[in-house]
Design a protein around this motif. Structure first.
Motif, mmCIF file in Angstrom:
data_model
loop_
_atom_site.group_PDB
_atom_site.id
_atom_site.type_symbol
_atom_site.label_atom_id
_atom_site.label_comp_id
_atom_site.label_asym_id
_atom_site.label_seq_id
_atom_site.Cartn_x
_atom_site.Cartn_y
_atom_site.Cartn_z
ATOM 1 N N PRO A 1 -4.242 -0.643 5.090
ATOM 2 C CA PRO A 1 -5.247 -1.697 4.895
ATOM 3 C C PRO A 1 -6.362 -1.688 5.938
ATOM 4 O O PRO A 1 -7.530 -1.903 5.593
ATOM 5 C CB PRO A 1 -4.414 -2.976 4.979
ATOM 6 C CG PRO A 1 -3.067 -2.578 4.476
ATOM 7 C CD PRO A 1 -2.872 -1.181 4.967
ATOM 8 N N THR B 1 0.831 -1.206 0.000
ATOM 9 C CA THR B 1 0.000 0.000 0.000
ATOM 10 C C THR B 1 0.866 1.256 0.000
ATOM 11 O O THR B 1 0.589 2.217 -0.727
ATOM 12 C CB THR B 1 -0.928 0.011 1.230
ATOM 13 O OG1 THR B 1 -1.783 -1.134 1.182
ATOM 14 C CG2 THR B 1 -1.785 1.270 1.260
ATOM 15 N N LYS C 1 -8.729 1.024 4.983
ATOM 16 C CA LYS C 1 -9.444 0.653 3.761
ATOM 17 C C LYS C 1 -10.558 -0.342 4.058
ATOM 18 O O LYS C 1 -11.666 -0.233 3.521
ATOM 19 C CB LYS C 1 -8.466 0.043 2.741
ATOM 20 C CG LYS C 1 -7.549 1.043 2.075
ATOM 21 C CD LYS C 1 -6.695 0.335 1.016
ATOM 22 C CE LYS C 1 -5.800 1.311 0.275
ATOM 23 N NZ LYS C 1 -4.990 0.633 -0.756
#
Length: 548
Positions: free
Chosen positions: A368, A236, A371
């Motif tokens: 993450p 990411t 997200k």
């Protein structure tokens, strides 16, 4: 002779197997957890067995290759699978008189990673020489950060499912001791037929981040989940591509076992594990091996071991009892690495010439965990579904593109993505990017369901045709296969009546109050119409006729 065992990842391992006669005993099957790990991997004995419990302790050292065009201290290009020794500068080959020049991109990547892992960034860090002799290390030493690394005292939260149930997940935290910058070594290629070892120095000097995790884990499942979460964070951030198949993420696992209340046992180090699946297997096998060895009166050697993926076991590499003296010393050719934040940055300093911690922190992307939370909030999907979307490279983007182009609700779309698309891709060993069914085609198909032009059963037939990649649209396949829903209600009523007339026992059961049997009749109508009937309408017609 196969060995059998019962174990739990909760920090307590019970001796419940016979000593095997083979070189690699079979891995122990799992049983339901009796207890749960605490932050330090300890546990409280539980269960009815009188056998003494064992507490496994697992710590990890992860080497992540920094995503950079050039190496850490030289201008040589970084490229996977380049011809041997084609990307080697004079410095990489350690020619006399060559000096290191620190790569700014590597420093920024390490700072970015440290911030994402909740570390304290040292504004002043130092480089050291770690001396050891090996053919793939031309200088006879590695430049690393042993004394004062670039980042310290972080933490990583990760989630894992309980008893392999995605609906039951628990979040755990592992402490990050430090993150340090260091050089990679070259690669030794062993030619057994000629009894030769060839050296490829393309990798020598490539920038690495070594992430040292404290021994807060207690089984292979936890170690694998922590590394997978770290891998997602690195990808990411863009600080590392972290492709394990290309050696961009390599894991060393330190494993020991002890009884509750006793000091940690002698640890072994399983080196260079290049797969998350292999990591889980290696750690679990090593724990089982150590317990079996100790309970049979043996001792654990402080040694380095390797995981043999074909045999499914760890094998000795070298003994570490005589501790190697790496003769660490300050790197004389590199000054201290000085970083700044908004407060310490001098007013007259050119920001292009320094690394600003606050500037990097402000530009960190959503991690993450963030997200996943946004996916759940925005689309109303289950938390476990958000994990699957992020764990498969490109699947989140695929899902969001389908949602944008279809009238179907996201909660229904996720079912088609995970149950149909993903299972097909795994069955054929394809990545999301290699899928023959694009987001546009899947959205087009789902729109036909929403418009009640086809049933879900017929849609699965259309999807099977789309996998062939023949360039047809869903609507063209529907017309070609005559899969449209039957619009003539009288025709559908006749089919329902015929099914009722042929299922006397089921009809009697329904009238007696067993409404579940109605689903069987709906299925029979679906089969009779080859999936061209609307299940909702069929249910209404059957209920009406059965009440007459």
């Amino acid at each position: 002779m196969a060995a059998s065992a019962a174990w739990g990842c909760g920090g307590v391992w019970w001796r419940a197997w016979q000593r095997g006669g083979g070189r690699c005993p079979a891995p122990a099957p799992r049983r339901q957890r009796a207890v749960s790990c605490n932050a330090r991997g300890g546990a409280v004995p539980a269960g009815k067995s009188g056998l003494a419990p064992w507490v496994p302790v697992v710590g990890l050292e992860i080497h992540a290759q920094i995503s950079s065009n050039s190496k850490l201290f030289s201008g040589s290009q970084v490229q996977f699978a380049a011809p041997p020794n084609s990307l080697v500068s004079f410095f990489d080959a350690s020619l006399p008189g060559t000096l290191p020049v620190l790569n700014r991109r590597c420093v920024e990547a390490a700072v970015m990673t440290g911030l994402a892992l909740n570390c304290s960034i040292n504004k002043k860090s130092l480089f050291d020489r770690k001396h050891y002799f090996y053919a793939d290390l031309p200088a006879g030493y590695q430049i690393t950060q042993q004394r004062v690394p670039i980042a310290v005292n972080g933490r990583l939260s990760y989630s894992l499912c309980i008893d392999n149930k995605m609906s039951q997940m628990v979040t755990k935290t592992v402490r990050i001791k430090q993150i340090q910058l260091e050089q990679d070594s070259g690669k030794s290629l062993h030619d057994d037929t000629r009894s030769q070892t060839l050296i490829d120095l393309n990798r020598a000097g490539v920038g690495l981040m070594e992430v040292v995790m404290e021994p807060d884990m207690c089984c292979g499942e936890e170690a694998a989940a922590a590394v997978r979460e770290l891998q997602l964070i690195l990808q990411t951030l863009g600080s590392s591509q972290a492709v394990m198949a290309e050696g961009q993420l390599r894991v060393d696992a330190n494993v020991s076992v002890h009884h509750p209340g006793e000091p940690y046992g002698v640890r072994t180090e399983v080196k260079n594990i290049n797969s998350i699946r292999f990591l889980a297997k290696a750690v679990d096998y090593e724990i089982q091996r150590q317990i079996e060895e100790l309970e049979n009166g043996g001792t654990i050697l402080n040694e380095t071991r390797a995981f043999d993926s074909k045999l499914g076991c760890t094998v000795p590499m070298r003994d570490k009892e005589g501790k190697q003296d790496y003769r660490f010393m300050p790197e004389p050719n590199l000054p201290p690495l000085i970083l700044y934040d908004a407060k310490s940055l001098p007013a007259n300093m050119n920001h292009q010439q320094v690394v600003n911690i606050d500037w990097i922190n402000e530009r960190l992307p959503d991690l993450p965990s963030v997200k996943r939370a946004k996916l759940v909030e925005q689309y109303g999907i289950l938390p476990e579904h958000s994990f699957t979307l992020l764990n498969e490279d490109g699947l989140t983007e695929f899902f969001e593109n389908v949602v944008k182009q279809t009238q179907m609700k996201p909660k229904k779309v996720i079912g088609w993505i995970l149950n149909d698309l993903l299972s097909y891709l795994k069955q054929h060993s394809l990545t999301v990017k290699e899928s023959p069914v694009s987001p546009f085609l899947l959205a087009d198909l789902l729109n036909l369901i929403e418009k009640k032009e086809i049933s879900s059963t017929a849609a699965k037939q259309v999807l099977a045709e789309l996998w062939k990649g023949e360039g047809k649209t869903p609507l063209e396949i529907v017309k070609e296969k005559e899969l449209e829903l039957i619009q003539d209600q009288k025709e559908l009523e006749q089919i329902c009546q015929a099914v009722i007339d042929g299922q006397e026992n089921e009809v009697m059961a329904i009238k007696a109050g067993n409404r579940k049997v109605l689903n069987k009749l709906i299925g029979l109508v679906q089969r009779e119409t080859q999936g061209r009937s609307n299940p909702v309408l069929v249910k209404q017609l059957l209920e009406k006729k059965l009440s007459e």
